[in-house]
Design a protein around this motif. Structure first.
Motif, PDB file in Angstrom:
ATOM      1  N   ARG A 120     -21.961 -19.062  18.821  1.00 39.97           N
ATOM      2  CA  ARG A 120     -20.581 -18.922  19.301  1.00 39.97           C
ATOM      3  C   ARG A 120     -19.583 -19.465  18.264  1.00 39.97           C
ATOM      4  N   ARG A 121     -19.917 -20.598  17.693  1.00 39.27           N
ATOM      5  CA  ARG A 121     -19.020 -21.193  16.699  1.00 39.27           C
ATOM      6  C   ARG A 121     -18.931 -20.315  15.455  1.00 39.27           C
ATOM      7  N   ARG A 122     -20.045 -19.718  15.042  1.00 41.01           N
ATOM      8  CA  ARG A 122     -20.040 -18.857  13.857  1.00 41.01           C
ATOM      9  C   ARG A 122     -19.154 -17.628  14.084  1.00 41.01           C
ATOM     10  N   TYR A 123     -19.299 -16.993  15.257  1.00 45.88           N
ATOM     11  CA  TYR A 123     -18.402 -15.862  15.564  1.00 45.88           C
ATOM     12  C   TYR A 123     -16.951 -16.305  15.571  1.00 45.88           C
ATOM     13  N   ALA A 124     -16.704 -17.490  16.122  1.00 43.57           N
ATOM     14  CA  ALA A 124     -15.322 -17.976  16.173  1.00 43.57           C
ATOM     15  C   ALA A 124     -14.770 -18.186  14.770  1.00 43.57           C
ATOM     16  N   GLN A 125     -15.600 -18.705  13.871  1.00 50.39           N
ATOM     17  CA  GLN A 125     -15.121 -18.885  12.501  1.00 50.39           C
ATOM     18  C   GLN A 125     -14.786 -17.539  11.864  1.00 50.39           C
ATOM     19  N   TYR A 126     -15.693 -16.569  11.979  1.00 55.01           N
ATOM     20  CA  TYR A 126     -15.438 -15.246  11.382  1.00 55.01           C
ATOM     21  C   TYR A 126     -14.193 -14.613  12.004  1.00 55.01           C
ATOM     22  N   LYS A 127     -14.078 -14.709  13.313  1.00 51.77           N
ATOM     23  CA  LYS A 127     -12.988 -14.034  14.015  1.00 51.77           C
ATOM     24  C   LYS A 127     -11.646 -14.735  13.824  1.00 51.77           C
ATOM     25  N   SER A 128     -11.662 -15.924  13.222  1.00 46.22           N
ATOM     26  CA  SER A 128     -10.404 -16.578  12.886  1.00 46.22           C
ATOM     27  C   SER A 128      -9.715 -15.913  11.705  1.00 46.22           C
ATOM     28  N   ASP A 129     -10.434 -15.061  11.000  1.00 46.34           N
ATOM     29  CA  ASP A 129      -9.885 -14.429   9.793  1.00 46.34           C
ATOM     30  C   ASP A 129      -8.815 -13.395  10.163  1.00 46.34           C
ATOM     31  N   PRO A 130      -7.609 -13.504   9.588  1.00 48.73           N
ATOM     32  CA  PRO A 130      -6.532 -12.577   9.981  1.00 48.73           C
ATOM     33  C   PRO A 130      -6.775 -11.129   9.549  1.00 48.73           C
ATOM     34  N   ASP A 131      -7.502 -10.915   8.462  1.00 50.23           N
ATOM     35  CA  ASP A 131      -7.787  -9.534   8.039  1.00 50.23           C
ATOM     36  C   ASP A 131      -8.753  -8.853   9.012  1.00 50.23           C
ATOM     37  N   LEU A 132      -9.749  -9.587   9.442  1.00 48.60           N
ATOM     38  CA  LEU A 132     -10.669  -9.044  10.453  1.00 48.60           C
ATOM     39  C   LEU A 132      -9.920  -8.776  11.760  1.00 48.60           C
ATOM     40  N   GLN A 133      -9.045  -9.711  12.146  1.00 51.98           N
ATOM     41  CA  GLN A 133      -8.266  -9.501  13.371  1.00 51.98           C
ATOM     42  C   GLN A 133      -7.402  -8.245  13.269  1.00 51.98           C
ATOM     43  N   ALA A 134      -6.846  -7.991  12.086  1.00 54.39           N
ATOM     44  CA  ALA A 134      -6.011  -6.795  11.910  1.00 54.39           C
ATOM     45  C   ALA A 134      -6.832  -5.521  12.107  1.00 54.39           C
ATOM     46  N   ALA A 135      -8.072  -5.528  11.596  1.00 52.58           N
ATOM     47  CA  ALA A 135      -8.931  -4.337  11.755  1.00 52.58           C
ATOM     48  C   ALA A 135      -9.310  -4.127  13.216  1.00 52.58           C
ATOM     49  N   HIS A 136      -9.556  -5.235  13.931  1.00 51.80           N
ATOM     50  CA  HIS A 136      -9.870  -5.085  15.364  1.00 51.80           C
ATOM     51  C   HIS A 136      -8.655  -4.594  16.150  1.00 51.80           C
ATOM     52  N   ALA A 137      -7.480  -5.044  15.751  1.00 54.45           N
ATOM     53  CA  ALA A 137      -6.281  -4.746  16.542  1.00 54.45           C
ATOM     54  C   ALA A 137      -5.755  -3.327  16.311  1.00 54.45           C
ATOM     55  N   ILE A 138      -6.282  -2.618  15.302  1.00 56.63           N
ATOM     56  CA  ILE A 138      -5.693  -1.323  14.947  1.00 56.63           C
ATOM     57  C   ILE A 138      -6.360  -0.151  15.659  1.00 56.63           C
ATOM     58  N   ALA A 139      -7.612  -0.308  16.117  1.00 56.63           N
ATOM     59  CA  ALA A 139      -8.354   0.840  16.653  1.00 56.63           C
ATOM     60  C   ALA A 139      -9.557   0.346  17.453  1.00 56.63           C
ATOM     61  N   PRO A 140     -10.079   1.183  18.333  1.00 54.62           N
ATOM     62  CA  PRO A 140     -11.327   0.809  19.023  1.00 54.62           C
ATOM     63  C   PRO A 140     -12.509   0.831  18.061  1.00 54.62           C
ATOM     64  N   TRP A 141     -13.469  -0.050  18.305  1.00 57.92           N
ATOM     65  CA  TRP A 141     -14.680  -0.167  17.470  1.00 57.92           C
ATOM     66  C   TRP A 141     -15.907   0.256  18.276  1.00 57.92           C
ATOM     67  N   LEU A 142     -16.895   0.800  17.532  1.00 53.91           N
ATOM     68  CA  LEU A 142     -18.259   0.965  18.046  1.00 53.91           C
ATOM     69  C   LEU A 142     -19.145   0.094  17.163  1.00 53.91           C
ATOM     70  N   VAL A 143     -19.852  -0.838  17.754  1.00 56.35           N
ATOM     71  CA  VAL A 143     -20.608  -1.809  16.960  1.00 56.35           C
ATOM     72  C   VAL A 143     -22.098  -1.742  17.275  1.00 56.35           C
ATOM     73  N   VAL A 144     -22.882  -1.967  16.244  1.00 52.65           N
ATOM     74  CA  VAL A 144     -24.318  -2.213  16.398  1.00 52.65           C
ATOM     75  C   VAL A 144     -24.705  -3.325  15.426  1.00 52.65           C
ATOM     76  N   PRO A 145     -25.569  -4.235  15.839  1.00 49.68           N
ATOM     77  CA  PRO A 145     -25.962  -5.321  14.933  1.00 49.68           C
ATOM     78  C   PRO A 145     -27.070  -4.881  13.988  1.00 49.68           C
ATOM     79  N   ASP A 146     -27.220  -5.618  12.883  1.00 56.16           N
ATOM     80  CA  ASP A 146     -28.419  -5.487  12.049  1.00 56.16           C
ATOM     81  C   ASP A 146     -29.217  -6.779  12.206  1.00 56.16           C
ATOM     82  N   ASP A 147     -29.738  -7.296  11.126  1.00 58.74           N
ATOM     83  CA  ASP A 147     -30.605  -8.472  11.240  1.00 58.74           C
ATOM     84  C   ASP A 147     -29.852  -9.796  11.280  1.00 58.74           C
TER      85      ASP A 147
END
Ligand SMILES: [Fe+2]
Length: 508
Positions: free
Chosen positions: A207-234
């Motif tokens: 949870r903390r790792r996701y929170a750190q990544y999601k604190s990034d404003p560039d990533l937030q901008a990409a999430h806020a612009i369009a719907p995403w379809l996600v799948v994880p890798d390893d």
């Protein structure tokens, strides 16, 4: 929602529209700003879309709870056709539960097909940033041409998320993320920006790792612009794991501890992604492979290539390996393989787009060795899928891939060993957002002599931008020259077209 709070929400929205990302605090707010992880949307269909946020005023807290107290919190949400929220088309209140790290997954329904919307949340006296999203076309219509970007592999320590920012600048209709959204490893001394904490193992860690990544404003901008379809890798769990088999023994874990770790990783993945509630994990398994329809124009078959695979053959790595040909081996696993072929046989749309993780086309080096972690380690499985779509008369199969931290464009062949064998599909591989660092200008195709079906390579970081029409898919390989300095432009390195009814790459 009561009348007073709605009025406050609407007035707040008008004020917020001119203030970009400034948090809007009401007079009564007595807690810190909770929307520091931004907003996201995903999984659109013709009448609904998932809206996501997670309350975390202190994202890096070691307990993974982001600074939230042990209590559930009411979160209001709104959907409008305008970014000023002058009129609402849907709204409601949802509970952000402490047990879910105060994440919410709202399925906003009753929406029009093939339409653009804006959304936002309110909690604890604050209003969130505004997100833009859209619905898919109705199932019986082609709908409008659309722009889809896809990306993978965003190691936080390796660089800034400039490529995510450039995706947002493109204002696509849809974004696919093909895995390695987070990495599990410990902080590295001397890195550009460091992971918080040791290698992640517990639910609090993930949870903390996701929170750190999601604190990034560039990533937030990409999430806020369009719907995403996600799948994880390893790396959303641990490097190169295969079902219940780990690739290494560090840290040492008992089977019970490994099961608990996978459970934690899958739970945190669901909590932090704009997935439908049907995709939530159930203990140590998570139902992620799925089809997302885009009218008659496209259908996305989103694969999970980690949870059900056989262990990598011949001990993983690049190997000459006869076991990789065994018919008993499968990368998606037997059930998912059958599900994929069944879906391909339904001819649901003009373009059958397979969103998945690992390199699909054959790539043997001059000694005949291939990557045992990719489809080259599961060759009978790949052959069944390719022959399966040929047998079913699939008109336009298109495979999308991440994982390898470089851009590739590949023709898929019925028989990779025979140069004259027919091209029966196309693969587009996105490079990494940051993983591997700055990259180079190198465009010499590795192993080209033994694999003439591999048509393009670039070692830049970036993403792929596609435009999907009935007549063709065009793909622009986008690159950024540096991820260690801010504000770098993205340029188109190379473009290809894939023509309707004619599998394979046409250079533009
Ligand atoms: Fe990666």
């Amino acid at each position: 929602m009561n009348r007073l709070s709605r009025r406050t929400f609407v007035l707040g929205g008008v004020a917020a529209a001119g203030a970009v990302v400034a948090p809007l605090q009401s007079a009564s707010a007595a807690v810190p700003y909770p929307f520091q992880l931004g907003v996201a949307s995903g999984e659109p269909d013709a009448s609904s879309v998932v809206l996501w946020t997670r309350l975390a005023p202190s994202p890096l807290n070691a307990d993974g709870q982001g600074g939230m107290a042990n209590a559930d919190v009411a979160v209001d949400w709104q959907v409008s056709t305008t970014s000023a929220f002058t009129s609402l088309v849907a709204s409601g209140t949802v509970t952000a539960r402490y047990a879910a790290a105060h994440s919410v997954h709202v399925v906003a329904g009753g929406l029009q097909p093939d339409a653009e919307y804006y959304y936002r949340f309110r909690a604890q006296g604050y209003i969130s940033p505004v997100g833009r999203t859209r619905t898919a076309p109705a199932l019986n219509t082609l709908g409008r041409d659309f722009v889809m970007a896809f990306a993978s592999c965003a190691h936080y320590e390796s660089g800034y998320y400039t490529a995510y920012r450039r995706i947002a600048d493109d204002r696509p209709d849809l974004i696919l993320h093909l895995g390695d959204y987070i990495y599990e490893d410990a902080a590295t001394a001397g890195s550009l920006r460091q992971h918080a904490g040791a290698e992640i193992v517990s639910l609090a860690d993930y949870r903390r790792r996701y929170a750190q990544y999601k604190s990034d404003p560039d990533l937030q901008a990409a999430h806020a612009i369009a719907p995403w379809l996600v799948v994880p890798d390893d790396h959303e769990v641990e490097n190169n794991y295969a079902d219940m088999t780990r690739a290494d023994s560090s840290p040492a874990l008992t089977t019970a501890q490994w099961t608990a770790r996978r459970t934690a990783a899958y739970q945190a993945y669901y909590e932090n992604m704009p997935l439908r509630p049907a995709n939530a994990n159930s203990g140590n398994s998570i139902p992620l492979y799925r089809r997302v329809r885009w009218g008659q124009l496209a259908v996305f078959h989103m694969l999970d290539t980690r949870q059900f695979r056989n262990d990598q053959a011949c001990g993983d790595g690049w190997k000459v390996c006869a076991d990789a040909d065994l018919a008993t081996r499968s990368l998606p696993g037997t059930a998912q393989e059958a599900w994929l072929l069944d879906g391909l046989g339904q001819h649901l749309a003009n373009w059958d787009i397979i969103g998945q993780q690992v390199f699909f086309a054959r790539q043997f080096d001059s000694a005949g060795a291939g990557n045992m972690d990719a489809w080259d380690g599961y060759r009978a499985s790949r052959a069944r899928i390719q022959q399966g779509w040929v047998d079913r008369g699939v008109r336009n199969p298109l495979v999308l891939t991440g994982d390898v931290h470089a851009s590739w464009a590949n023709n898929l062949k019925a028989d990779y060993a025979t140069a004259s064998s027919a091209v029966i599909g196309t693969e587009l591989v996105c490079t990494s957002i940051t993983s591997g660092g700055n990259g180079t200008a190198d465009t010499a195709i590795p192993n080209a002599a033994t694999n003439p079906h591999l048509k393009f390579y670039s070692n830049r970081r970036g993403y792929v931008r596609t435009k999907v029409t009935q007549a063709q898919v065009t793909a622009d390989f986008r690159g950024v020259a540096s991820v260690t300095e801010h504000g770098v432009a993205a340029t188109t390195l190379k473009s290809f077209a894939i023509l309707d009814g004619r599998p394979g790459l046409q250079a533009l």
